[in-house]
Design a protein around this motif. Structure first.
Motif, mmCIF file in Angstrom:
data_model
loop_
_atom_site.group_PDB
_atom_site.id
_atom_site.type_symbol
_atom_site.label_atom_id
_atom_site.label_comp_id
_atom_site.label_asym_id
_atom_site.label_seq_id
_atom_site.Cartn_x
_atom_site.Cartn_y
_atom_site.Cartn_z
ATOM 1 N N TRP A 42 0.833 -1.202 0.000
ATOM 2 C CA TRP A 42 0.000 0.000 0.000
ATOM 3 C C TRP A 42 0.871 1.257 0.000
ATOM 4 O O TRP A 42 0.570 2.217 -0.698
ATOM 5 N N GLU A 43 1.954 1.230 0.778
ATOM 6 C CA GLU A 43 2.808 2.423 0.819
ATOM 7 C C GLU A 43 3.446 2.690 -0.535
ATOM 8 O O GLU A 43 3.497 3.838 -0.993
ATOM 9 N N TRP A 243 -4.284 9.334 -5.070
ATOM 10 C CA TRP A 243 -4.461 7.906 -4.786
ATOM 11 C C TRP A 243 -5.469 7.316 -5.756
ATOM 12 O O TRP A 243 -6.638 7.705 -5.772
ATOM 13 N N ARG A 244 -5.028 6.401 -6.568
ATOM 14 C CA ARG A 244 -5.888 5.764 -7.566
ATOM 15 C C ARG A 244 -6.277 4.344 -7.166
ATOM 16 O O ARG A 244 -6.853 3.621 -7.967
ATOM 17 N N GLY A 245 -5.974 3.976 -5.962
ATOM 18 C CA GLY A 245 -6.266 2.615 -5.529
ATOM 19 C C GLY A 245 -5.062 1.704 -5.695
ATOM 20 O O GLY A 245 -4.079 2.039 -6.353
ATOM 21 N N MET A 246 -5.128 0.552 -5.079
ATOM 22 C CA MET A 246 -4.036 -0.412 -5.145
ATOM 23 C C MET A 246 -4.040 -1.139 -6.484
ATOM 24 O O MET A 246 -5.014 -1.836 -6.815
ATOM 25 N N PRO A 247 -2.980 -0.986 -7.292
ATOM 26 C CA PRO A 247 -2.915 -1.735 -8.552
ATOM 27 C C PRO A 247 -2.854 -3.246 -8.283
ATOM 28 O O PRO A 247 -2.258 -3.684 -7.305
ATOM 29 N N LEU A 248 -3.497 -4.009 -9.148
ATOM 30 C CA LEU A 248 -3.476 -5.477 -9.042
ATOM 31 C C LEU A 248 -3.850 -5.936 -7.634
ATOM 32 O O LEU A 248 -3.209 -6.811 -7.038
ATOM 33 N N ARG A 249 -4.905 -5.336 -7.096
ATOM 34 C CA ARG A 249 -5.297 -5.609 -5.719
ATOM 35 C C ARG A 249 -5.507 -7.101 -5.431
ATOM 36 O O ARG A 249 -5.025 -7.598 -4.396
ATOM 37 N N LEU A 251 -4.063 -9.670 -6.741
ATOM 38 C CA LEU A 251 -2.753 -10.312 -6.685
ATOM 39 C C LEU A 251 -2.039 -9.957 -5.388
ATOM 40 O O LEU A 251 -1.438 -10.824 -4.735
ATOM 41 N N VAL A 252 -2.093 -8.682 -5.002
ATOM 42 C CA VAL A 252 -1.444 -8.239 -3.763
ATOM 43 C C VAL A 252 -2.024 -8.972 -2.566
ATOM 44 O O VAL A 252 -1.291 -9.454 -1.687
ATOM 45 N N LEU A 253 -3.348 -9.064 -2.517
ATOM 46 C CA LEU A 253 -3.996 -9.745 -1.397
ATOM 47 C C LEU A 253 -3.677 -11.236 -1.415
ATOM 48 O O LEU A 253 -3.511 -11.864 -0.360
ATOM 49 N N GLY A 254 -3.566 -11.810 -2.612
ATOM 50 C CA GLY A 254 -3.226 -13.226 -2.715
ATOM 51 C C GLY A 254 -1.822 -13.509 -2.203
ATOM 52 O O GLY A 254 -1.595 -14.477 -1.464
ATOM 53 N N VAL A 255 -0.861 -12.672 -2.598
ATOM 54 C CA VAL A 255 0.518 -12.840 -2.117
ATOM 55 C C VAL A 255 0.577 -12.641 -0.608
ATOM 56 O O VAL A 255 1.280 -13.371 0.107
ATOM 57 N N SER A 256 -0.176 -11.655 -0.107
ATOM 58 C CA SER A 256 -0.203 -11.401 1.332
ATOM 59 C C SER A 256 -0.788 -12.589 2.081
ATOM 60 O O SER A 256 -0.302 -12.964 3.150
ATOM 61 N N ALA A 257 -1.832 -13.192 1.517
ATOM 62 C CA ALA A 257 -2.433 -14.371 2.147
ATOM 63 C C ALA A 257 -1.450 -15.548 2.162
ATOM 64 O O ALA A 257 -1.375 -16.308 3.137
ATOM 65 N N ALA A 258 -0.676 -15.699 1.083
ATOM 66 C CA ALA A 258 0.319 -16.778 1.037
ATOM 67 C C ALA A 258 1.387 -16.566 2.099
ATOM 68 O O ALA A 258 1.814 -17.522 2.770
#
Length: 309
Positions: A42-43, A243-249, A251-258
């Motif tokens: 996010w940062e 702020w335009r939002g998180m790109p590839l949200r 995917l980011v959440l999936g990697v974070s979950a892994a």
């Protein structure tokens, strides 16, 4: 959101303070595993649009080179190819390189600002390189890791707002709370901070100043949680239309979950892998803060969309 809903983060911040005082170790473990990697992503997603047009390409190239070197060293530590003192020396050296990369902007400053900027951009890297191969580097890195939690105050653009309030004073008040907690615990006493699962930056402090480490654990955990809250929730909304939002949200959440699953399976190993991403984003912050203090402010947000929701 409008009205009271846009200020729900206030009771959330207070609740985190209570949890940090009651169960600091448990809160640290959960917060790092759940929000560590997302806050890095996010940062990067709001820092880039704020700074990409302010910093010339040749500076970005220098910063990227330093960050890749640091990531390589931390990956080598995770793989067991180098030891912790070598990795610490690499940390200090790569931060020195990242700060030196900003020197190319000195000619764009006024004569008065240029002298101080060059002095800092040279003296701090020299100090880092001088300490890199000494035992004192661990203390310096611990200090930087602690200070990192407070960086949203310096990274917030001057005109950003959180709701109806200017962002910087709000963030200063927010991050002042853990400092007050630390002072109170130093005055009235705190439970022991020893234990296998605690912020890594307290390891050095536990050896050299146990009383400080005991008082710092709840305050540091609270500051870390406030850092996550600021980076993920407050800052994206404070900078407005930038702020335009998180790109590839997804995917980011999936990697974070892994990574979260890895934390559950093997917490120490996962923390070492997470340190690669955490180090890169932390080492990027310090050169940008130096540039901001020198007058290279990030892009002014759109006043029409600077209301936190």
């Amino acid at each position: 959101m409008k009205g009271w809903q846009q200020h729900l983060w206030l009771p959330c911040a207070a609740a985190l303070g209570v949890l940090a005082l009651w169960q600091p170790a448990a809160l640290y473990l959960v917060a790092l595993a759940v929000f560590g990697l997302p806050h890095v992503m996010w940062e990067m997603a709001w820092v880039w649009p704020l700074w990409r047009d302010r910093v010339p390409r040749f500076v970005w190239v220098g910063l990227l080179a330093a960050l890749l070197l640091q990531a390589s060293a931390r990956l080598a530590l995770w793989f067991g190819r180098i030891d912790a003192p070598t990795a610490a020396a690499c940390d200090a050296a790569t931060l020195a390189l990242a700060l030196l990369a900003t020197l190319g902007l000195a000619p764009r400053l006024s004569a008065r600002s240029r002298l101080l900027f060059v002095a800092v951009a040279l003296s701090v890297p020299i100090a880092l390189l001088w300490l890199a191969d000494t035992p004192q580097v661990l203390g310096l890195l611990a200090l930087l890791a602690i200070a990192h939690n407070f960086t949203p105050v310096a990274l917030a653009p001057a005109h950003a707002r959180i709701g109806a309030w200017p962002a910087r004073p709000v963030l200063m008040a927010l991050f002042g709370a853990p400092l007050l907690l630390f002072a109170a615990l130093m005055l009235f006493g705190a439970p022991s901070a020893s234990g296998p699962m605690r912020p890594a930056e307290l390891c050095w402090l536990q050896q050299h100043a146990p009383a400080w480490a005991d008082a710092m654990l709840p305050a540091l955990v609270w500051a870390q949680c406030l850092h996550y809250l600021s980076v993920i929730h407050l800052m994206p909304r404070a900078i407005g239309s930038t702020w335009r939002g998180m790109p590839l949200r997804p995917l980011v959440l999936g990697v974070s979950a892994a990574l979260l699953a890895y934390f559950i399976a093997d917490y120490p190993a996962a923390r070492g892998l997470y340190a690669v991403a955490a180090g890169m984003h932390a080492w990027l912050e310090w050169p940008l803060i130096l540039l901001a203090l020198a007058g290279f402010a990030s892009r002014v947000p759109d006043d029409r969309a600077m209301v936190a929701s």
